[in-house]
Design an enzyme around this catalytic site. Structure first.
Site, PDB file in Angstrom:
ATOM      1  N   LYS A  22      50.914  46.134  60.753  1.00  0.00           N
ATOM      2  CA  LYS A  22      50.827  46.921  61.987  1.00  0.00           C
ATOM      3  C   LYS A  22      50.027  48.188  61.668  1.00  0.00           C
ATOM      4  O   LYS A  22      50.239  48.816  60.643  1.00  0.00           O
ATOM      5  CB  LYS A  22      52.243  47.298  62.427  1.00  0.00           C
ATOM      6  CG  LYS A  22      52.285  48.230  63.608  1.00  0.00           C
ATOM      7  CD  LYS A  22      53.627  48.214  64.272  1.00  0.00           C
ATOM      8  CE  LYS A  22      54.656  49.057  63.540  1.00  0.00           C
ATOM      9  NZ  LYS A  22      55.974  48.927  64.136  1.00  0.00           N
ATOM     10  N   ASP A  49      62.500  51.635  48.975  1.00  0.00           N
ATOM     11  CA  ASP A  49      61.326  52.282  49.580  1.00  0.00           C
ATOM     12  C   ASP A  49      60.086  51.559  49.066  1.00  0.00           C
ATOM     13  O   ASP A  49      59.859  51.511  47.845  1.00  0.00           O
ATOM     14  CB  ASP A  49      61.320  53.760  49.152  1.00  0.00           C
ATOM     15  CG  ASP A  49      60.166  54.527  49.772  1.00  0.00           C
ATOM     16  OD1 ASP A  49      59.249  53.881  50.330  1.00  0.00           O
ATOM     17  OD2 ASP A  49      60.185  55.777  49.710  1.00  0.00           O
ATOM     18  N   ASP A  51      63.596  46.887  52.992  1.00  0.00           N
ATOM     19  CA  ASP A  51      63.512  48.014  53.933  1.00  0.00           C
ATOM     20  C   ASP A  51      64.326  49.186  53.387  1.00  0.00           C
ATOM     21  O   ASP A  51      65.219  49.013  52.558  1.00  0.00           O
ATOM     22  CB  ASP A  51      64.075  47.614  55.299  1.00  0.00           C
ATOM     23  CG  ASP A  51      63.616  48.541  56.410  1.00  0.00           C
ATOM     24  OD1 ASP A  51      62.783  48.110  57.234  1.00  0.00           O
ATOM     25  OD2 ASP A  51      64.077  49.696  56.451  1.00  0.00           O
TER      26      ASP A  51
HETATM   27  C1  LIG Z   1      59.698  48.525  63.442  1.00  0.00           C
HETATM   28  S1  LIG Z   1      60.831  48.480  62.181  1.00  0.00           S
HETATM   29  C2  LIG Z   1      60.602  46.917  61.520  1.00  0.00           C
HETATM   30  C3  LIG Z   1      61.199  45.843  62.375  1.00  0.00           C
HETATM   31  C4  LIG Z   1      61.191  44.522  61.701  1.00  0.00           C
HETATM   32  N1  LIG Z   1      59.872  44.005  61.530  1.00  0.00           N
HETATM   33  C5  LIG Z   1      62.015  43.541  62.461  1.00  0.00           C
HETATM   34  O1  LIG Z   1      61.486  42.569  62.884  1.00  0.00           O
HETATM   35  O2  LIG Z   1      63.216  43.713  62.610  1.00  0.00           O
HETATM   36  C6  LIG Z   1      60.119  49.548  60.973  1.00  0.00           C
HETATM   37  C7  LIG Z   1      60.916  49.638  59.728  1.00  0.00           C
HETATM   38  O3  LIG Z   1      60.115  50.263  58.721  1.00  0.00           O
HETATM   39  C8  LIG Z   1      61.037  50.825  57.824  1.00  0.00           C
HETATM   40  N2  LIG Z   1      60.391  51.729  56.888  1.00  0.00           N
HETATM   41  C9  LIG Z   1      59.721  52.869  57.161  1.00  0.00           C
HETATM   42  N3  LIG Z   1      59.283  53.433  56.032  1.00  0.00           N
HETATM   43  C10 LIG Z   1      59.658  52.638  55.009  1.00  0.00           C
HETATM   44  C11 LIG Z   1      59.486  52.692  53.618  1.00  0.00           C
HETATM   45  N4  LIG Z   1      58.847  53.676  53.045  1.00  0.00           N
HETATM   46  N5  LIG Z   1      60.009  51.701  52.879  1.00  0.00           N
HETATM   47  C12 LIG Z   1      60.688  50.687  53.466  1.00  0.00           C
HETATM   48  N6  LIG Z   1      60.869  50.583  54.789  1.00  0.00           N
HETATM   49  C13 LIG Z   1      60.368  51.546  55.543  1.00  0.00           C
HETATM   50  C14 LIG Z   1      62.041  51.504  58.730  1.00  0.00           C
HETATM   51  O4  LIG Z   1      63.271  51.676  58.046  1.00  0.00           O
HETATM   52  C15 LIG Z   1      62.147  50.492  59.865  1.00  0.00           C
HETATM   53  O5  LIG Z   1      63.284  49.686  59.743  1.00  0.00           O
END
Ligand SMILES: C[S@@+](CC[C@H](N)C(=O)[O-])C[C@H]1O[C@@H](n2cnc3c(N)ncnc32)[C@H](O)[C@@H]1O
Length: 797
Positions: free
Chosen positions: A157, A92, A76
């Site tokens: 998702k 990322d 993440d």
């Molecule tokens: C809804 S949360 C995920 C929750 C996770 N599935 C859990 O159970 O705890 C969405 C996550 O996507 C991550 N995110 C968004 N863009 C991203 C990217 N380009 N690379 C990595 N992570 C990313 C955000 O940092 C965020 O923590």
């Protein structure tokens, strides 16, 4: 991770609380739990890649569900606190660096499942958010295609947006099964949806276009235009403010009819053009000329082509049929069309339906609709009849037409057939169609159409029971109603005479009873009607032809009447005697009233001395009582007053609630005097002024304690008085001291206020050095009290 307001009302739902309880880092854990429950991919996985994993609740779930020794990698943008059995790192997912790091962790292995729950910072601009989420999904799928093993699962998702369909299309190209689902823990207000792609095809060569967002979201947008829907169920037009389409500045669109014949998508043409033109082109169109001469090109077809926007389903069907015929004649086979379609490979999934198939399907759909409508009608009709019968049984509908009843058909069945005949469905029943429809209904079981009716019935039942309980409550409260109910019961007891056994026993004992009229084919009401003397006398004429003189009948009526007066319920017999102006023997009438009085007495409350416990609570009753007391009216007058034009209303079969309401208006309103109204008001005021039970109890307790104290004093003073060694003067003094001490009120114990500060801060229990009653207060309160006292003092001055 995107910052979420934890104090937002909606956020703290049951899943949030449950996650806290179970130790999951986010409520999102339940989404994966529910997805896994449905598809069961985690138990089968040995290697899982969790993309966008922070704060790590999905990793927690994965580590719980996967077999021991499995590999879980979470990545993440945000840091993930360490989770046992999980490798996590910050990166990322759209970068090559991330890909390389995953490679170092996964080594030579392949992932069984790739999870993606990524969401960019949602909340600013929805269109942009949705798009970057869709892009993130595409990026995660890119990683999945690299690390997923053949047959593997990809869970992602997706937000419901215009990019949803293109994404789904791409998934379908790469996986054998693609299913979109929304787990219960996902908020309804959220546009998120989860797509579970199973059976990764692992193609050797992957078209880079599949993973190129510009290609996926731009060129494949809206891959399945639903032209059928456009034609057959045209949307209601909304005002568009977009202006004209690029390069098309006309409102009216025409197309040559030959193009309509040649096209592979005729429905698209019917949906988007206004006219099919038969006009020849300048260079001449041979096909059009032939077309014009064809027999099938009728005037009706021509008219239909003139203005497509006013056509109905039937006309569209005719046009499509006509097109097929023309194509057959022109040698344009449908097989060829099929081949053409096959050439466009992937598009096959989303290509518009073949027109022949479309017609057939449309026809079938219309037929189905028609059948369904007929069935619905039949059900409604049957349901209505059933309800009528129920209402009839509940006496909500009364059969008033006695003549029909006499036709020899039972009340209910007559009613049923009458209704059916009114609807002109008698023949149907005769031919057994109705029976068929009912059995059909049975086969279908309870349908959604029936549900509302069932609900209605349920509601009615509830209302009935509510009404009964309301009546009971009223009865409890209102002595008047109580007396009324008692009278009703009494009357009901009288009517018990209808049973056969009673009848027989009464005849045996020689007692006069109410006889159930004997009539084979008549309803009770009709039977009672024909059981009147006048009809019996007519019957008597048949039996005894000799006694046919009118004088004889007159002579006979008197003794007969005596018996009849016993036969019938009291009010009926009275009405008759009144109407005929033949005064009944006073003795008989009085006996009757006495006997009914006796019965009524047993039902009414009485005092210990046997007298009726009557509480006069209405002004009317008060006036009446006064009139009787002053001799203005006798009890006989009161009885006579009871008979009036409203006393003999036909109340047979009327529901209780109706009668209850009616009685308010169906009796004469007696005049009341001002004095009586005042007296009743005064009486009620006195009742209201009575102390409530608790106050009375407290007073009684006080009185009891006082008498106990006096008793004690009396005993003590008796002892002093009996003491012989003490002078009379001393005795008197001792007794008066005793009395004055007893008369002195004990000073009320003071409540000491203890300020909760210093050593007394936060203590539970008695503070040190405090005796008697105490109260712990904060310093503020003490200051406030002091201030109040100060103000009061000032005001006094
Ligand atoms: C809804 S949360 C995920 C929750 C996770 N599935 C859990 O159970 O705890 C969405 C996550 O996507 C991550 N995110 C968004 N863009 C991203 C990217 N380009 N690379 C990595 N992570 C990313 C955000 O940092 C965020 O923590």
């Amino acid at each position: 991770m995107a910052i979420q307001k934890k104090h937002g009302k909606g956020r703290l739902d049951k899943w949030y609380k449950l996650a806290k309880e179970k130790g999951y880092r986010a409520r999102a854990a339940f989404k994966l739990i529910q997805l896994n429950k449905k598809y069961g991919f985690l138990e089968k996985s040995k290697v899982v890649l969790d993309l966008c994993a922070a704060p790590g609740s999905w990793c927690q779930v994965a580590s719980e569900c996967m077999p021991a020794g499995s590999l879980i990698i979470g990545v993440d943008l945000a840091p993930i606190k360490p989770i046992p059995r999980v490798i996590s790192f910050q990166s990322d997912i759209t970068t090559d660096k991330c890909r390389a790091t995953i490679r170092t962790h996964i080594k030579h292995l392949k992932a069984d499942t790739v999870l993606h729950d990524g969401a960019p910072n949602v909340g600013t601009a929805w269109v942009q958010d949705a798009f970057s989420q869709a892009e993130l999904v595409l990026q995660s799928m890119k990683l999945a295609t690299e690390f997923l093993k053949e047959g593997g699962t990809f869970v992602t998702k997706v937000f419901r947006s215009k990019d949803y369909n293109p994404l789904l299309w791409v998934f379908k190209q790469l996986f054998t099964s693609v299913e979109a689902t929304k787990p219960p823990s996902s908020r309804n207000v959220s546009a998120e949806i989860f797509v579970v792609c199973r059976g990764y095809k692992a193609p050797k060569r992957l078209d880079p276009k599949f993973l190129d967002s510009r290609h996926v979201f731009a060129e494949l947008a809206d891959p399945t235009p639903n032209n059928e829907a456009k034609v057959f169920n045209p949307e209601k037009k909304r005002r568009k403010r977009e202006g004209y389409e690029e390069g098309d500045y006309t409102q009216h669109k025409e197309i040559s009819v030959t193009e309509f014949i040649n096209t592979t998508d005729p429905i698209a043409i019917l949906g988007s053009y206004h006219k099919l033109s038969f006009q020849q082109l300048p260079n001449g169109d041979l096909a059009l000329a032939t077309l014009e001469r064809l027999e099938d090109t009728t005037n009706e077809i021509r008219t239909c082509c003139e203005d497509l926007r006013v056509l109905g389903k039937k006309e569209f069907r005719n046009l499509l049929k006509w097109r097929l015929k023309v194509r057959e004649k022109f040698g344009l086979s449908s097989k060829k069309k099929k081949d053409e379609n096959e050439e466009s490979e992937e598009v096959a999934d989303v290509a518009p339906m073949d027109d022949e198939l479309a017609i057939q399907e449309e026809l079938q759909r219309l037929r189905d609709n028609e059948n369904a409508e007929k069935k619905k009608e039949r059900r409604k009709e049957n349901e209505r009849k059933r309800k009528d019968i129920v209402r009839m049984q509940m006496h909500m509908i009364t059969p008033t037409d006695i003549g029909m009843e006499q036709a020899g058909i039972g009340g209910e069945s007559m009613f049923g057939i009458k209704v059916v005949n009114r609807e002109g469905a008698g023949d149907k029943i005769a031919s057994g169609e109705m029976v068929e429809s009912e059995s059909e209904e049975d086969e279908d079981g309870p349908s959604s159409d029936e549900e509302p009716d069932e609900e209605e019935d349920q509601l009615e039942r509830e209302l009935d029971s509510l009404y009964t309980s309301y009546q009971d409550q009223q009865q409890d409260r209102d002595s008047k109603l109580r007396a009324k109910r008692a009278r009703k019961d009494y009357e009901a007891e009288e009517w018990d005479g209808f049973s056969e056994n009673d009848d027989a026993s009464a005849v045996d004992s020689g007692e006069p009873t109410i006889k159930t009229p004997k009539s084979d084919n008549l309803s009770n009401k009709a039977a009672f009607f024909f059981d009147q003397d006048i009809f019996q006398e007519l019957g008597g004429l048949d039996e005894a032809e000799d006694d046919d003189s009118a004088i004889d009948i007159d002579v006979d009526t008197e003794p007969k009447e005596k018996i009849d007066s016993n036969k019938k319920p009291a009010p009926e017999s009275k009405s008759k005697s009144k109407s005929k102006n033949t005064p009944a023997p006073v003795g008989t009438q009085e006996d009757e009233w006495e006997s009914s009085d006796e019965d009524a007495q047993s039902a009414e409350p009485r005092k210990k001395d046997g007298r009726l416990d009557i509480d006069i609570i209405t002004a009317e009753a008060m006036v009446l009582a006064q009139q009787i007391a002053t001799g203005e009216k006798t009890s006989q007058d009161v009885v006579d007053d009871g008979f009036n034009k409203l006393a003999f209303r036909d109340t047979d079969g009327l529901p209780e609630w109706f009668l209850e309401d009616e009685t308010k208006h169906s009796r004469p309103h007696r005049p009341i005097t001002k004095a009586a109204a005042e007296a009743i008001k005064e009486k009620l005021r006195a009742i209201n002024a009575r102390p409530i039970k608790k106050v009375r109890e407290a007073k009684a307790r006080k009185k009891f304690k006082a008498t106990q104290r006096i008793e004690k004093l009396r005993k003590k003073s008796a002892l002093i008085a009996e003491d012989e060694g003490v002078s009379e003067r001393d005795k008197a003094q001792a007794i008066s001291r005793l009395m004055s001490r007893a008369a002195k009120k004990k000073p009320k114990q003071q409540v000491k206020l203890v300020v909760a500060k210093g050593a007394n801060r936060g203590i539970s229990g008695r503070p040190r050095g405090v005796k008697g009653k105490y109260k712990i207060v904060d310093s503020r309160m003490k200051k406030d009290i002091r201030a109040q006292k100060r103000v009061a003092k000032k005001q006094k001055r």
